[in-house]
Design a protein around this motif. Structure first.
Motif, PDB file in Angstrom:
ATOM      1  N   PRO A  34      40.139  59.129  26.718  1.00  0.00           N
ATOM      2  CA  PRO A  34      38.733  59.837  26.259  1.00  0.00           C
ATOM      3  C   PRO A  34      38.336  59.209  25.029  1.00  0.00           C
ATOM      4  CG  PRO A  34      40.015  61.348  27.318  1.00  0.00           C
ATOM      5  CD  PRO A  34      40.833  60.091  27.102  1.00  0.00           C
ATOM      6  N   GLU A  35      39.196  59.241  24.114  1.00  0.00           N
ATOM      7  CA  GLU A  35      39.069  58.601  22.611  1.00  0.00           C
ATOM      8  C   GLU A  35      38.624  57.468  22.618  1.00  0.00           C
ATOM      9  OE1 GLU A  35      43.387  58.226  23.049  1.00  0.00           O
ATOM     10  OE2 GLU A  35      41.874  59.526  23.884  1.00  0.00           O
ATOM     11  N   HIS A  36      38.913  56.542  23.366  1.00  0.00           N
ATOM     12  CA  HIS A  36      38.383  54.948  23.381  1.00  0.00           C
ATOM     13  C   HIS A  36      37.241  54.888  24.458  1.00  0.00           C
ATOM     14  CE1 HIS A  36      41.582  53.785  20.883  1.00  0.00           C
ATOM     15  NE2 HIS A  36      42.368  54.437  21.760  1.00  0.00           N
ATOM     16  N   ARG A  37      37.090  56.190  25.411  1.00  0.00           N
ATOM     17  CA  ARG A  37      36.201  56.086  26.373  1.00  0.00           C
ATOM     18  C   ARG A  37      36.247  54.963  27.419  1.00  0.00           C
ATOM     19  NH1 ARG A  37      33.381  60.013  26.230  1.00  0.00           N
ATOM     20  NH2 ARG A  37      31.950  59.334  28.044  1.00  0.00           N
ATOM     21  N   GLN A  38      37.664  54.562  27.527  1.00  0.00           N
ATOM     22  CA  GLN A  38      37.937  53.411  28.594  1.00  0.00           C
ATOM     23  C   GLN A  38      39.132  53.783  29.424  1.00  0.00           C
ATOM     24  OE1 GLN A  38      36.573  50.553  28.251  1.00  0.00           O
ATOM     25  NE2 GLN A  38      35.821  50.279  26.384  1.00  0.00           N
ATOM     26  N   THR A  39      39.100  53.215  30.380  1.00  0.00           N
ATOM     27  CA  THR A  39      40.243  53.448  31.593  1.00  0.00           C
ATOM     28  C   THR A  39      41.058  52.166  31.820  1.00  0.00           C
ATOM     29  OG1 THR A  39      38.954  55.262  32.532  1.00  0.00           O
ATOM     30  CG2 THR A  39      40.261  53.951  33.978  1.00  0.00           C
ATOM     31  N   PHE A  40      42.176  52.303  32.451  1.00  0.00           N
ATOM     32  CA  PHE A  40      42.918  51.302  32.884  1.00  0.00           C
ATOM     33  C   PHE A  40      43.455  51.576  34.254  1.00  0.00           C
ATOM     34  CE2 PHE A  40      43.577  50.628  28.477  1.00  0.00           C
ATOM     35  CZ  PHE A  40      43.598  49.271  28.134  1.00  0.00           C
ATOM     36  N   ALA A  41      42.968  50.859  35.330  1.00  0.00           N
ATOM     37  CA  ALA A  41      43.205  51.082  36.717  1.00  0.00           C
ATOM     38  C   ALA A  41      44.156  50.014  37.240  1.00  0.00           C
ATOM     39  CB  ALA A  41      42.019  51.215  37.568  1.00  0.00           C
ATOM     40  N   PHE A  42      45.362  50.444  37.565  1.00  0.00           N
ATOM     41  CA  PHE A  42      46.333  49.278  38.314  1.00  0.00           C
ATOM     42  C   PHE A  42      46.423  49.389  39.812  1.00  0.00           C
ATOM     43  CE2 PHE A  42      47.299  51.004  34.042  1.00  0.00           C
ATOM     44  CZ  PHE A  42      47.878  49.823  33.461  1.00  0.00           C
ATOM     45  N   MET A  43      46.366  48.234  40.380  1.00  0.00           N
ATOM     46  CA  MET A  43      46.174  48.270  41.677  1.00  0.00           C
ATOM     47  C   MET A  43      47.497  47.417  42.198  1.00  0.00           C
ATOM     48  SD  MET A  43      42.288  48.004  41.835  1.00  0.00           S
ATOM     49  CE  MET A  43      42.173  47.599  40.075  1.00  0.00           C
ATOM     50  N   TYR A  44      48.347  47.868  42.955  1.00  0.00           N
ATOM     51  CA  TYR A  44      49.321  47.019  43.747  1.00  0.00           C
ATOM     52  C   TYR A  44      49.403  46.889  45.055  1.00  0.00           C
ATOM     53  CZ  TYR A  44      51.239  48.216  39.178  1.00  0.00           C
ATOM     54  OH  TYR A  44      51.333  48.514  37.501  1.00  0.00           O
ATOM     55  N   SER A  45      49.677  45.874  45.720  1.00  0.00           N
ATOM     56  CA  SER A  45      49.773  45.650  47.180  1.00  0.00           C
ATOM     57  C   SER A  45      50.911  44.675  47.572  1.00  0.00           C
ATOM     58  CB  SER A  45      48.421  45.267  47.791  1.00  0.00           C
ATOM     59  OG  SER A  45      48.032  43.715  47.082  1.00  0.00           O
ATOM     60  N   ILE A  46      51.208  44.989  48.798  1.00  0.00           N
ATOM     61  CA  ILE A  46      52.138  44.192  49.705  1.00  0.00           C
ATOM     62  C   ILE A  46      51.469  43.895  51.053  1.00  0.00           C
ATOM     63  CG2 ILE A  46      53.493  46.047  50.650  1.00  0.00           C
ATOM     64  CD1 ILE A  46      54.877  42.665  49.450  1.00  0.00           C
ATOM     65  N   GLU A  47      51.645  42.642  51.537  1.00  0.00           N
ATOM     66  CA  GLU A  47      51.074  42.266  52.701  1.00  0.00           C
ATOM     67  C   GLU A  47      52.092  41.622  53.605  1.00  0.00           C
ATOM     68  OE1 GLU A  47      46.766  41.434  53.636  1.00  0.00           O
ATOM     69  OE2 GLU A  47      46.716  41.014  51.518  1.00  0.00           O
ATOM     70  N   ASP A  48      52.216  41.889  55.001  1.00  0.00           N
ATOM     71  CA  ASP A  48      53.395  41.492  55.867  1.00  0.00           C
ATOM     72  C   ASP A  48      54.596  41.239  55.255  1.00  0.00           C
ATOM     73  OD1 ASP A  48      51.205  41.393  57.645  1.00  0.00           O
ATOM     74  OD2 ASP A  48      50.523  39.425  57.388  1.00  0.00           O
ATOM     75  N   PRO A  49      55.229  42.075  54.711  1.00  0.00           N
ATOM     76  CA  PRO A  49      56.348  42.185  54.114  1.00  0.00           C
ATOM     77  C   PRO A  49      57.639  41.604  54.617  1.00  0.00           C
ATOM     78  CG  PRO A  49      55.782  44.334  54.466  1.00  0.00           C
ATOM     79  CD  PRO A  49      54.764  43.477  55.191  1.00  0.00           C
ATOM     80  N   LEU A  50      57.601  41.187  56.186  1.00  0.00           N
ATOM     81  CA  LEU A  50      58.732  40.267  56.710  1.00  0.00           C
ATOM     82  C   LEU A  50      58.824  38.944  56.018  1.00  0.00           C
ATOM     83  CD1 LEU A  50      60.763  40.731  58.799  1.00  0.00           C
ATOM     84  CD2 LEU A  50      59.364  39.768  60.527  1.00  0.00           C
ATOM     85  N   GLY A  51      57.705  38.466  55.620  1.00  0.00           N
ATOM     86  CA  GLY A  51      57.593  37.193  55.152  1.00  0.00           C
ATOM     87  C   GLY A  51      57.319  36.173  56.070  1.00  0.00           C
ATOM     88  N   GLY A  52      56.925  34.845  55.772  1.00  0.00           N
ATOM     89  CA  GLY A  52      56.889  33.966  56.562  1.00  0.00           C
ATOM     90  C   GLY A  52      55.438  33.725  57.332  1.00  0.00           C
ATOM     91  N   LYS A  53      54.398  34.896  56.931  1.00  0.00           N
ATOM     92  CA  LYS A  53      53.174  34.917  57.506  1.00  0.00           C
ATOM     93  C   LYS A  53      52.068  34.414  56.781  1.00  0.00           C
ATOM     94  CE  LYS A  53      54.798  37.399  61.178  1.00  0.00           C
ATOM     95  NZ  LYS A  53      54.897  36.582  62.566  1.00  0.00           N
ATOM     96  N   PRO A  54      50.955  34.065  57.216  1.00  0.00           N
ATOM     97  CA  PRO A  54      49.792  33.516  56.432  1.00  0.00           C
ATOM     98  C   PRO A  54      49.516  34.403  55.408  1.00  0.00           C
ATOM     99  CG  PRO A  54      49.335  33.303  58.685  1.00  0.00           C
ATOM    100  CD  PRO A  54      50.556  34.118  58.747  1.00  0.00           C
ATOM    101  N   HIS A  55      49.530  35.751  55.417  1.00  0.00           N
ATOM    102  CA  HIS A  55      49.271  36.549  54.208  1.00  0.00           C
ATOM    103  C   HIS A  55      50.425  37.288  53.769  1.00  0.00           C
ATOM    104  CE1 HIS A  55      45.406  35.487  55.809  1.00  0.00           C
ATOM    105  NE2 HIS A  55      45.623  36.185  56.995  1.00  0.00           N
ATOM    106  N   SER A  56      51.542  36.772  53.820  1.00  0.00           N
ATOM    107  CA  SER A  56      52.672  37.491  53.286  1.00  0.00           C
ATOM    108  C   SER A  56      52.656  37.294  51.602  1.00  0.00           C
ATOM    109  CB  SER A  56      54.079  36.934  53.589  1.00  0.00           C
ATOM    110  OG  SER A  56      54.214  37.111  55.111  1.00  0.00           O
ATOM    111  N   GLY A  57      52.914  38.263  51.104  1.00  0.00           N
ATOM    112  CA  GLY A  57      52.884  38.466  49.414  1.00  0.00           C
ATOM    113  C   GLY A  57      52.143  39.733  48.926  1.00  0.00           C
ATOM    114  N   GLY A  58      52.582  39.832  47.656  1.00  0.00           N
ATOM    115  CA  GLY A  58      52.072  40.870  46.778  1.00  0.00           C
ATOM    116  C   GLY A  58      51.233  40.477  45.735  1.00  0.00           C
ATOM    117  N   ALA A  59      50.522  41.513  45.118  1.00  0.00           N
ATOM    118  CA  ALA A  59      49.577  41.485  43.823  1.00  0.00           C
ATOM    119  C   ALA A  59      49.643  42.665  43.174  1.00  0.00           C
ATOM    120  CB  ALA A  59      48.122  40.990  44.572  1.00  0.00           C
TER     121      ALA A  59
END
Length: 383
Positions: A34-59
């Protein structure tokens, strides 16, 4: 580093069943200063965690000061970990020295994740904060009470480092009571996909975040977390979230709606949840009438009522917002637009004998606002 089972929400643990079906899981953490009037938003994801798929990976994505944005992908799914029965996850990119790291942390990659799940979770996972700082050059780790990481956006050169502890106050439900599933009983089954769970409607964060060389230190800053998961993806959605109100430190709002798959059909649903002075006010399709009028961008209006209470809220912004990536059927793509600097007005009323009495009026200029999916050619009005 963990919280008690009684204060943990359903769905806090990792949902992947180890199969090769299309699957994603995503987590969202936010700290407002509030004192800086700012926000930090962190977004994490994992897709097709078995691996070896076209969209496998995280971010890992961060929406930072003045809605600035950085993103880092982590393609190696074997360096992702998550707890099954509690909130805890992490993903590592570069480490200081593979040989030294393996020796000092005991990290061993199993030949097959499915056959070695117990071993994998036992021998990897959460590192002591000092060990993480020493060994992990890029990555993150997060639980219900701790959040730490460092990433660099290779395209822009922008970077961030962070380390803070979290004190949960409200999960999703009344204080000192069993916590609830955000999407109700059926969210335990893959009937409604994706699933959505608010993990912590309100908490207090203490620590620091560094953004491109500028260090923000904070104590008892408003914090929030949620998650979603599944094998199907919403067609279209909206979201309003705030736990930093003017002169109302004990108030947290999360509202949203979307078109989602239910077996072989699609449905449009929305909900509003409010925590205030120890009490949870829930407006969901099975106990309330919820209506909305959401513009493609710039204005979010929602109303809801049940036998006891009524609520109205309006979110607005003149800012353009920032495009963010989200897991989609075609992988991680720019699919939504956010601002953390939205204006919000809110009114809660109690219904008594055919009349309504105002319980709460509140305002904020640090509200999270989002629209996502498509099409957004015109305002979305509830039926």
């Amino acid at each position: 580093m963990m919280i008690s089972k009684s204060s943990q929400t359903p769905h806090s643990g990792y949902h992947w069943d180890g199969t090769d079906r299309r699957f994603f899981e995503g987590w969202y953490y936010r700290v407002t200063l509030p004192e800086h009037r700012q926000t930090f938003a962190f977004m994490y994801s994992i897709e097709d965690p078995l691996g070896g798929k076209p969209h496998s990976g995280g971010a890992a994505q961060i929406l930072g000061p003045d809605d600035e944005y950085i993103c880092r992908t982590f393609p190696d799914v074997k360096k992702f970990w998550a707890w099954r029965d509690a909130l805890g996850l992490g993903h590592w990119g570069k480490t200081d020295s593979e040989t030294r790291f393996l020796k000092e942390t005991g990290f061993l990659e199993p030949a097959d994740f499915k056959d070695s799940e117990t071993r994998f979770l036992k021998e990897t996972g959460f590192l002591e904060p000092a060990a993480f700082s020493s060994h992990i050059q890029e990555g993150y780790q997060v639980t219900a009470t701790w959040h730490q990481g460092k990433i660099c956006d290779r395209g822009s050169g922008n970077y961030s480092r962070w380390q803070y502890e979290i004190k949960p106050i409200y999960a999703w439900g009344n204080q000192n009571a069993s916590q609830q599933s955000t999407a109700g009983f059926f969210s335990f089954l893959p009937i409604f996909e994706p699933g959505w769970q608010i993990l912590m409607a309100h908490g207090l964060a203490t620590g620091w975040i560094e953004w491109n060389g500028k260090r923000y230190e904070f104590s008892d800053a408003p914090a929030y977390s949620e998650k979603n998961w599944g094998g199907a993806f919403p067609q279209k959605w909206f979201w309003v979230n705030c736990n930093c109100f003017d002169n109302q430190p004990d108030l947290a709002l999360t509202a949203g709606g979307g078109r989602r798959g239910v077996l072989w059909w699609m449905e449009s649903v929305a909900m509003i949840g409010l925590h205030y002075q120890g009490k949870f006010y829930e407006f969901v399709p099975w106990n309330s009438k919820v209506s909305w009028d959401i513009q493609p961008w710039g204005r979010w209006q929602m109303q809801a009522e049940n036998e006891q209470y009524e609520i109205e809220l309006t979110g607005t912004t003149d800012l353009p917002g920032t495009p963010l990536r989200a897991p989609t059927e075609n992988g991680l793509e720019f699919a939504c637009r956010d601002t953390m600097l939205g204006q919000l007005t809110l009114e809660l009323r109690e219904r008594l004998g055919g009349k309504s009495k105002i319980i709460l009026k509140a305002n904020s200029s640090l509200c999270g606002l989002e629209t996502g999916g498509s099409p957004w050619n015109e305002s979305w009005l509830s039926n």
